[in-house]
Scaffold this motif. Structure first.
Motif, PDB file in Angstrom:
ATOM      1  N   ARG A  81       0.839  -1.204   0.000  1.00  0.00           N
ATOM      2  CA  ARG A  81       0.000   0.000   0.000  1.00  0.00           C
ATOM      3  C   ARG A  81       0.869   1.248   0.000  1.00  0.00           C
ATOM      4  N   GLN A  82       1.928   1.217   0.822  1.00  0.00           N
ATOM      5  CA  GLN A  82       2.847   2.355   0.862  1.00  0.00           C
ATOM      6  C   GLN A  82       3.621   2.480  -0.446  1.00  0.00           C
ATOM      7  N   GLY A  83       4.123   1.329  -0.935  1.00  0.00           N
ATOM      8  CA  GLY A  83       4.868   1.352  -2.183  1.00  0.00           C
ATOM      9  C   GLY A  83       4.010   1.802  -3.349  1.00  0.00           C
TER      10      GLY A  83
ATOM     11  N   HIS B 114       2.234   8.692  -6.712  1.00  0.00           N
ATOM     12  CA  HIS B 114       2.685  10.071  -6.568  1.00  0.00           C
ATOM     13  C   HIS B 114       3.587  10.480  -7.728  1.00  0.00           C
ATOM     14  N   LEU B 115       4.336   9.505  -8.233  1.00  0.00           N
ATOM     15  CA  LEU B 115       5.262   9.772  -9.338  1.00  0.00           C
ATOM     16  C   LEU B 115       4.658   9.466 -10.695  1.00  0.00           C
ATOM     17  N   GLY B 116       3.400   9.056 -10.722  1.00  0.00           N
ATOM     18  CA  GLY B 116       2.760   8.703 -11.988  1.00  0.00           C
ATOM     19  C   GLY B 116       3.310   7.423 -12.583  1.00  0.00           C
ATOM     20  N   LEU B 117       3.732   6.496 -11.745  1.00  0.00           N
ATOM     21  CA  LEU B 117       4.346   5.251 -12.209  1.00  0.00           C
ATOM     22  C   LEU B 117       3.467   4.053 -11.852  1.00  0.00           C
ATOM     23  N   HIS B 118       3.614   2.995 -12.636  1.00  0.00           N
ATOM     24  CA  HIS B 118       2.907   1.742 -12.371  1.00  0.00           C
ATOM     25  C   HIS B 118       3.908   0.605 -12.552  1.00  0.00           C
ATOM     26  N   LYS B 119       4.173  -0.123 -11.478  1.00  0.00           N
ATOM     27  CA  LYS B 119       5.143  -1.224 -11.506  1.00  0.00           C
ATOM     28  C   LYS B 119       4.561  -2.414 -10.750  1.00  0.00           C
ATOM     29  N   PRO B 120       4.969  -3.631 -11.121  1.00  0.00           N
ATOM     30  CA  PRO B 120       4.604  -4.781 -10.291  1.00  0.00           C
ATOM     31  C   PRO B 120       5.182  -4.611  -8.894  1.00  0.00           C
ATOM     32  N   LEU B 121       4.383  -4.993  -7.888  1.00  0.00           N
ATOM     33  CA  LEU B 121       4.795  -4.847  -6.500  1.00  0.00           C
ATOM     34  C   LEU B 121       5.016  -6.218  -5.865  1.00  0.00           C
ATOM     35  N   ILE B 122       6.082  -6.327  -5.074  1.00  0.00           N
ATOM     36  CA  ILE B 122       6.391  -7.565  -4.339  1.00  0.00           C
ATOM     37  C   ILE B 122       6.388  -7.230  -2.853  1.00  0.00           C
ATOM     38  N   ALA B 123       5.501  -7.846  -2.092  1.00  0.00           N
ATOM     39  CA  ALA B 123       5.470  -7.609  -0.646  1.00  0.00           C
ATOM     40  C   ALA B 123       6.650  -8.322   0.005  1.00  0.00           C
ATOM     41  N   LEU B 124       7.501  -7.573   0.683  1.00  0.00           N
ATOM     42  CA  LEU B 124       8.677  -8.143   1.335  1.00  0.00           C
ATOM     43  C   LEU B 124       8.839  -7.445   2.677  1.00  0.00           C
ATOM     44  N   HIS B 125       8.459  -8.142   3.758  1.00  0.00           N
ATOM     45  CA  HIS B 125       8.468  -7.554   5.089  1.00  0.00           C
ATOM     46  C   HIS B 125       9.121  -8.519   6.070  1.00  0.00           C
TER      47      HIS B 125
END
Length: 306
Positions: free
Chosen positions: A59-61, A67-78
């Motif tokens: 959600r944060q990523g 905010h930057l107008g970007l769309h990328k695949p996200l990988i949850a890593l915690h």
């Protein structure tokens, strides 16, 4: 958003586009601790280049990318899945992709996930490149004004159990010549300042709250006064805290603080050896602290030179 994201990316390209950004590389990206304007132009450019973003919280990523107008695949890593999620990053690196990693705020792997991922990537033979930026620990140190310290240490969050917490804080407070950076959550800040006031009432402490955010505050005072200061305004107990425990000045040591036999051993060794070697051997023989032996040795040397 008050600025066109495309203009922001153009500025980032102009400022950072000339650098090399190798493929099959993990980019460790420091992100703002509360103010989006602190995101560096190189971080913006890199986030535009990478093929995927691994992040502590998607959600944060995702919000950062939008905010930057970007769309990328996200990988949850915690912290709960870092080892397993690292495999997904390694698979992308094996395919020649660039992957970025960002924790929720600040610099990854400093009281945040990231260290396991970096170790796995390096062990697999891939490159890891850091993108420096915001760090609440360094930000707090910069406004502490600790003129005694010759270095600093990062203590992070102290243990939550009362006995372990007291013991850990006593250890931190015993270090001479070093600023100590401690993190604390709002529901434990009252307990921490009360303990500081008990264990080291004269110690100077810089309390930073909500750094870089709208209601940030920075206050430096003796530990003894902090409980009353905190209780005087409920707002002071809200938010995320970074405390800088100012360095304890080295204590002056007189010869008579050491046993006569210890001084005799030191004097005998100092007549045959350089002072550092004499001190090291005297410490092994007598068990006396090296810093006290060294001060005593300097006094012996000054007396012999007169």
């Amino acid at each position: 958003m008050n600025i066109d994201a495309s203009l922001l990316r153009q500025a980032a390209q102009a400022a950072a586009g000339g650098q090399q950004y190798p493929t099959a590389t993990l980019y460790v990206v420091a992100t703002p601790i509360g103010n989006l304007a602190d995101l560096s132009l190189r971080a913006i450019h890199t986030l535009g280049l990478v093929d995927a973003l691994a992040c502590e919280d998607t959600r944060q990523g995702g919000a950062l990318l939008r905010h930057l107008g970007l769309h990328k695949p996200l990988i949850a890593l915690h912290q709960h899945n870092e080892r397993e999620a690292s495999a997904a990053v390694l698979a992308r690196l094996a395919a020649g992709e660039r992957v970025a990693y960002a924790s929720d705020a600040g610099t990854p792997a400093i009281s945040d996930p990231g260290a396991v991922l970096v170790r796995e990537v390096v062990s697999a033979g891939y490159r890891v490149l850091p993108l420096p930026g915001p760090s609440s620990a360094v930000t707090a140190l910069s406004v502490a004004g600790d003129t005694v310290a010759t270095s600093f240490a990062f203590a992070g969050f102290l243990p939550t159990k009362a006995g372990e917490r007291r013991s850990a804080l006593q250890t931190v407070l015993a270090v001479e010549g070093q600023s100590q950076v401690v993190f604390e959550a709002p529901h434990r800040i009252t307990e921490l300042v009360a303990l500081l006031a008990e264990l080291a009432p004269a110690r100077r402490v810089t309390v930073c709250r909500e750094l870089t955010k709208q209601f940030e505050s920075v206050t430096t005072a003796d530990a003894a006064s902090l409980p009353a200061w905190l209780a005087a305004d409920a707002q002071r107990q809200r938010g995320e805290f970074v405390l800088v425990l100012h360095a304890q000045a080295p204590q002056a040591v007189a010869d008579d603080d050491l046993p006569a036999e210890t001084l005799r051993v030191l004097a005998l060794l100092a007549t045959e050896l350089p002072l550092k070697q004499a001190v090291a051997l005297a410490a092994q023989i007598t068990g006396a602290p090296r810093n006290r032996l060294y001060d005593a040795g300097l006094q012996l040397k000054r007396g012999g030179d007169e």
